[in-house]
Write an enzyme that holds these catalytic residues in place. Structure first.
Site, PDB file in Angstrom:
ATOM      1  N   SER A 117     -30.947 -17.283   5.363  1.00  0.00           N
ATOM      2  CA  SER A 117     -30.188 -18.440   5.844  1.00  0.00           C
ATOM      3  C   SER A 117     -28.779 -18.084   6.305  1.00  0.00           C
ATOM      4  O   SER A 117     -28.131 -18.877   6.972  1.00  0.00           O
ATOM      5  CB  SER A 117     -30.124 -19.531   4.770  1.00  0.00           C
ATOM      6  OG  SER A 117     -29.250 -19.158   3.731  1.00  0.00           O
ATOM      7  N   LYS A 154     -23.683 -20.025   0.834  1.00  0.00           N
ATOM      8  CA  LYS A 154     -23.523 -20.850   2.035  1.00  0.00           C
ATOM      9  C   LYS A 154     -22.042 -20.941   2.410  1.00  0.00           C
ATOM     10  O   LYS A 154     -21.160 -20.605   1.631  1.00  0.00           O
ATOM     11  CB  LYS A 154     -24.046 -22.282   1.795  1.00  0.00           C
ATOM     12  CG  LYS A 154     -25.531 -22.403   1.524  1.00  0.00           C
ATOM     13  CD  LYS A 154     -26.371 -22.174   2.758  1.00  0.00           C
ATOM     14  CE  LYS A 154     -27.855 -22.380   2.489  1.00  0.00           C
ATOM     15  NZ  LYS A 154     -28.433 -21.386   1.610  1.00  0.00           N
TER      16      LYS A 154
END
Length: 200
Positions: A117, A154
């Site tokens: 990701s 993230k």
């Protein structure tokens, strides 16, 4: 390094032997048990004195947070999802010799990345993410965040009581956290990536 007492030398030698044998330093409880101290607090006091004398460094918030200067390296802690969050494992798998001066702010530990990701900014599956331990983050920083018992890597954005944890891969959706309903803890800030074993 200032002069050490015989007991301090014994503790330092135990830590060295433990790292050589197991790949990680002993806990306070293990030190206390080895020397017959009444409690882990007694071991902690010895460790703090050794740190003041420059014989070792203490990393706060980790049960095995003992680092020897020039030895031991950075701990590789568990695995962190860079896709869907996975259950955090605060297990030290091994130590890696790394010059911590390469990172600013200084890296406190390494976390193994799982998933793609964050691939668009060069954080790939299997990489070791260098992390500076911090409970706070600024907008735009790449963070190690814990939601409940799960962790993820993230990019951090916050507006009011809503946090967005943004992926760097169009195939993944942001994780939106309502701080009024969910607990989110910043475990650290990403300060670099170590990649090994891949041919160019």
């Amino acid at each position: 390094m200032r002069d050490l007492t015989p007991r301090q030398e014994e503790i330092l030698n135990l830590i060295r032997e433990w790292i050589d044998t197991t790949g990680s330093p002993p806990t306070r409880a293990e030190i206390a048990q080895h020397f017959g101290f009444s409690s882990p607090n007694a071991a902690e006091q010895h460790l703090k004195t050794l740190a003041k004398k420059g014989a070792l460094e203490l990393v706060s918030g980790a049960s095995r947070g003992i680092r020897l200067p020039g030895g031991g390296g950075l701990a590789v802690v568990g695995q962190v999802a860079a896709g869907s969050p996975i259950l955090a494992q605060e297990n030290i798998e091994r130590h890696v010799q790394v010059d911590t001066a390469l990172f600013s702010p200084r890296a406190d530990y390494l976390l193994k990345v799982r998933g793609q990701s964050m691939k668009d900014i060069g954080i790939l599956d299997g990489d070791l993410l260098a992390v500076h331990r911090s409970a706070e983050a600024r907008a735009g920083q790449v963070v190690v965040a814990r939601i409940g018992d799960e962790v993820t890597v993230k990019r951090f954005q916050k507006r009011g009581h809503t946090v967005q944890l943004l992926p760097e891969n169009a195939d993944f959706e942001p994780i939106v956290v309502d701080l009024k309903r969910q607990e989110l803890v910043i475990e650290g800030i990403a300060v670099g990536v170590i990649r090994s074993g891949r041919s160019l």
